[in-house]
Motif scaffolding. Structure first.
Motif, mmCIF file in Angstrom:
data_model
loop_
_atom_site.group_PDB
_atom_site.id
_atom_site.type_symbol
_atom_site.label_atom_id
_atom_site.label_comp_id
_atom_site.label_asym_id
_atom_site.label_seq_id
_atom_site.Cartn_x
_atom_site.Cartn_y
_atom_site.Cartn_z
ATOM 1 N N ILE A 43 0.815 -1.224 0.000
ATOM 2 C CA ILE A 43 0.000 0.000 0.000
ATOM 3 C C ILE A 43 0.856 1.286 0.000
ATOM 4 O O ILE A 43 0.348 2.337 -0.302
ATOM 5 N N ASP A 44 2.149 1.142 0.306
ATOM 6 C CA ASP A 44 3.023 2.317 0.185
ATOM 7 C C ASP A 44 3.859 2.248 -1.100
ATOM 8 O O ASP A 44 4.826 2.983 -1.257
ATOM 9 N N HIS A 45 3.484 1.320 -1.975
ATOM 10 C CA HIS A 45 4.254 1.110 -3.205
ATOM 11 C C HIS A 45 3.314 1.098 -4.405
ATOM 12 O O HIS A 45 2.112 0.963 -4.242
ATOM 13 N N SER A 46 3.872 1.206 -5.592
ATOM 14 C CA SER A 46 3.005 1.288 -6.782
ATOM 15 C C SER A 46 2.594 -0.109 -7.241
ATOM 16 O O SER A 46 3.329 -1.076 -7.038
ATOM 17 N N PRO A 47 1.414 -0.222 -7.876
ATOM 18 C CA PRO A 47 1.024 -1.504 -8.471
ATOM 19 C C PRO A 47 2.072 -2.032 -9.445
ATOM 20 O O PRO A 47 2.212 -3.246 -9.600
ATOM 21 N N ALA A 48 2.822 -1.127 -10.083
ATOM 22 C CA ALA A 48 3.880 -1.571 -11.002
ATOM 23 C C ALA A 48 4.967 -2.331 -10.250
ATOM 24 O O ALA A 48 5.450 -3.370 -10.711
ATOM 25 N N GLU A 49 5.338 -1.808 -9.057
ATOM 26 C CA GLU A 49 6.351 -2.507 -8.230
ATOM 27 C C GLU A 49 5.850 -3.873 -7.792
ATOM 28 O O GLU A 49 6.584 -4.858 -7.803
ATOM 29 N N VAL A 50 4.564 -3.918 -7.363
ATOM 30 C CA VAL A 50 3.954 -5.189 -6.959
ATOM 31 C C VAL A 50 3.922 -6.133 -8.154
ATOM 32 O O VAL A 50 4.256 -7.327 -8.046
ATOM 33 N N GLY A 51 3.552 -5.578 -9.332
ATOM 34 C CA GLY A 51 3.486 -6.371 -10.564
ATOM 35 C C GLY A 51 4.819 -7.010 -10.918
ATOM 36 O O GLY A 51 4.874 -8.156 -11.366
ATOM 37 N N GLU A 52 5.917 -6.287 -10.685
ATOM 38 C CA GLU A 52 7.257 -6.834 -10.952
ATOM 39 C C GLU A 52 7.506 -8.102 -10.137
ATOM 40 O O GLU A 52 8.046 -9.080 -10.640
ATOM 41 N N LEU A 53 7.111 -8.044 -8.857
ATOM 42 C CA LEU A 53 7.320 -9.200 -7.969
ATOM 43 C C LEU A 53 6.453 -10.384 -8.412
ATOM 44 O O LEU A 53 6.904 -11.532 -8.403
ATOM 45 N N LEU A 54 5.209 -10.087 -8.792
ATOM 46 C CA LEU A 54 4.302 -11.150 -9.237
ATOM 47 C C LEU A 54 4.849 -11.784 -10.524
ATOM 48 O O LEU A 54 4.868 -13.009 -10.667
ATOM 49 N N LYS A 55 5.324 -10.916 -11.424
ATOM 50 C CA LYS A 55 5.844 -11.395 -12.710
ATOM 51 C C LYS A 55 7.066 -12.298 -12.494
ATOM 52 O O LYS A 55 7.174 -13.369 -13.096
ATOM 53 N N ALA A 56 7.954 -11.860 -11.591
ATOM 54 C CA ALA A 56 9.161 -12.642 -11.307
ATOM 55 C C ALA A 56 8.812 -14.029 -10.777
ATOM 56 O O ALA A 56 9.565 -14.983 -10.956
ATOM 57 N N ALA A 57 7.630 -14.134 -10.112
ATOM 58 C CA ALA A 57 7.207 -15.425 -9.561
ATOM 59 C C ALA A 57 6.351 -16.210 -10.560
ATOM 60 O O ALA A 57 5.814 -17.270 -10.230
ATOM 61 N N GLY A 58 6.186 -15.665 -11.770
ATOM 62 C CA GLY A 58 5.406 -16.368 -12.791
ATOM 63 C C GLY A 58 3.906 -16.268 -12.580
ATOM 64 O O GLY A 58 3.146 -17.071 -13.123
ATOM 65 N N ALA A 59 3.455 -15.278 -11.786
ATOM 66 C CA ALA A 59 2.024 -15.122 -11.498
ATOM 67 C C ALA A 59 1.445 -13.984 -12.341
ATOM 68 O O ALA A 59 2.188 -13.100 -12.775
ATOM 69 N N PRO A 60 0.114 -13.964 -12.542
ATOM 70 C CA PRO A 60 -0.497 -12.824 -13.231
ATOM 71 C C PRO A 60 -0.208 -11.531 -12.472
ATOM 72 O O PRO A 60 -0.134 -11.538 -11.238
ATOM 73 N N THR A 61 -0.035 -10.420 -13.202
ATOM 74 C CA THR A 61 0.397 -9.178 -12.556
ATOM 75 C C THR A 61 -0.767 -8.252 -12.189
ATOM 76 O O THR A 61 -0.577 -7.259 -11.499
ATOM 77 N N ASP A 62 -1.987 -8.584 -12.644
ATOM 78 C CA ASP A 62 -3.122 -7.680 -12.406
ATOM 79 C C ASP A 62 -3.897 -8.017 -11.139
ATOM 80 O O ASP A 62 -4.772 -7.258 -10.730
ATOM 81 N N ALA A 63 -3.608 -9.172 -10.518
ATOM 82 C CA ALA A 63 -4.384 -9.585 -9.349
ATOM 83 C C ALA A 63 -3.541 -10.455 -8.427
ATOM 84 O O ALA A 63 -2.543 -11.039 -8.845
ATOM 85 N N ILE A 64 -3.953 -10.490 -7.154
ATOM 86 C CA ILE A 64 -3.278 -11.319 -6.155
ATOM 87 C C ILE A 64 -4.297 -12.347 -5.667
ATOM 88 O O ILE A 64 -5.372 -11.974 -5.197
ATOM 89 N N THR A 65 -3.956 -13.620 -5.824
ATOM 90 C CA THR A 65 -4.882 -14.683 -5.429
ATOM 91 C C THR A 65 -4.469 -15.253 -4.078
ATOM 92 O O THR A 65 -3.301 -15.566 -3.863
ATOM 93 N N LEU A 66 -5.438 -15.344 -3.182
ATOM 94 C CA LEU A 66 -5.192 -15.929 -1.868
ATOM 95 C C LEU A 66 -6.135 -17.105 -1.673
ATOM 96 O O LEU A 66 -7.340 -16.982 -1.905
ATOM 97 N N SER A 67 -5.606 -18.230 -1.221
ATOM 98 C CA SER A 67 -6.456 -19.353 -0.850
ATOM 99 C C SER A 67 -6.961 -19.118 0.570
ATOM 100 O O SER A 67 -6.345 -18.366 1.329
ATOM 101 N N VAL A 68 -8.093 -19.692 0.903
ATOM 102 C CA VAL A 68 -8.585 -19.675 2.289
ATOM 103 C C VAL A 68 -8.744 -21.131 2.703
ATOM 104 O O VAL A 68 -9.581 -21.839 2.150
ATOM 105 N N ASP A 69 -7.905 -21.561 3.662
ATOM 106 C CA ASP A 69 -7.861 -22.971 4.030
ATOM 107 C C ASP A 69 -7.894 -23.146 5.539
ATOM 108 O O ASP A 69 -7.675 -22.197 6.291
ATOM 109 N N ALA A 70 -8.181 -24.365 5.960
ATOM 110 C CA ALA A 70 -8.181 -24.695 7.384
ATOM 111 C C ALA A 70 -7.408 -26.001 7.569
ATOM 112 O O ALA A 70 -7.054 -26.658 6.582
#
Ligand SMILES: [Zn+2]
Length: 295
Positions: free
Chosen positions: A64-91
């Motif tokens: 939240i103190d960084h740009s979506p572009a910076e977040v997108g770089e990290l997602l891209k480096a991990a091979g994930a889509p850059t427009d969204a962050i997916t979280l599982s909900v598990d128990a």
């Protein structure tokens, strides 16, 4: 979809929307039940899938103190889509000879169906341990306005129970479960082989659960981390979900360093299902090493 017709689920969803007020709404793809099992000493451990959240990469939840572009770089480096962050909900389910313990209950998505896949009926669960009182962890405690696990004692830290009772967003859930809640002091042993561990910051009374059998250990770290990519690449970045952000960031960095050093097997409820694996050091940050044990 039928899941949205249940009042308890609707209530949990509403609570979640309120919780994330001002943030982009989590999109909810179809919730598929899933259960993966492995042995931990004499215990049977089952990771249970409940739901999947997709948050847009809009700078309102992660970084939240960084740009979506910076977040997108990290997602891209991990091979994930850059427009969204997916979280599982598990128990997590911990089965021993005489006890069936459920740790967290999801938002009220597919958890009951996942439990059925694991051959467990709701009435078989005799203890529910709660890491913290956000709706994606306690929402599944209530179904159709009643206790979803009718024979279970519900346990959370005393600090967290006070917090839940003061939080109007979960008032409908608190009302249903109040008679069943048996609070404990963080650090207490809460079931045979299961000890609570204070992990403050995400919520005031947030705890993890250390599970031991023989020489084997598994640590359910709750919401110390959220994204297997962003929380490990940038543990010091603020996350909108964290109540006390500096405390949460401090606790996250400290806990991750210790987990990596000790090579401890962990369960993280929002990491990709089944969320079991190790934290590894990767330069000045960390990375996720999923375990292939759960089948
Ligand atoms: Zn959560």
């Amino acid at each position: 979809m039928t899941m949205f017709k249940s009042p308890a689920r609707l209530m949990a969803m509403t609570a979640l929307m309120v919780l994330h007020q001002g943030l982009a709404m989590a999109q909810m793809p179809a919730q598929q039940p899933d259960a993966k099992t492995f042995k931990l000493g004499k215990l049977d451990i089952v990771a249970l899938h409940d739901a999947q959240f997709v948050k847009p990469n809009d700078g309102k939840t992660f970084g939240i103190d960084h740009s979506p572009a910076e977040v997108g770089e990290l997602l891209k480096a991990a091979g994930a889509p850059t427009d969204a962050i997916t979280l599982s909900v598990d128990a997590l389910l911990v089965k021993s000879k005489n006890n069936i313990v459920l740790i967290d209950t999801g938002v009220g998505g597919a958890l009951q169906d996942s439990l059925a896949k694991a051959g467990v009926k709701p009435g078989d669960v005799n203890e529910v341990l709660i890491t913290h009182s956000h709706p994606d962890h306690i929402g599944g405690l209530v179904k159709d306005g009643k206790l979803a696990f009718p024979n279970a004692t519900i346990r959370m830290s005393d600090v967290e129970w006070s917090f839940a009772k003061s939080n109007k967003d979960v008032a409908d859930i608190v009302k249903v479960i109040a008679d069943r809640v048996k609070p404990f002091k963080a650090g207490a042993q809460v079931a045979p082989g299961i000890t609570s561990v204070s992990l403050k910051g995400h919520t005031p009374g947030h705890v993890g659960y250390q599970i031991k059998s023989g020489k084997e250990r598994l640590f359910d770290i709750g919401d110390t981390v959220h994204s297997s990519i962003l929380s490990l690449a940038k543990p010091d970045w603020a996350v909108a979900f964290d109540g006390d952000k500096p405390e949460a960031e401090h606790n996250r960095a400290k806990t991750l360093a210790k987990l990596a050093k000790d090579q401890e097997l962990i369960f993280a409820p929002h990491f990709p299902f089944p969320g079991v694996g190790h934290i590894e050091k990767d330069g000045d940050h960390f990375k996720w090493a999923p375990s292939d044990k759960p089948q």
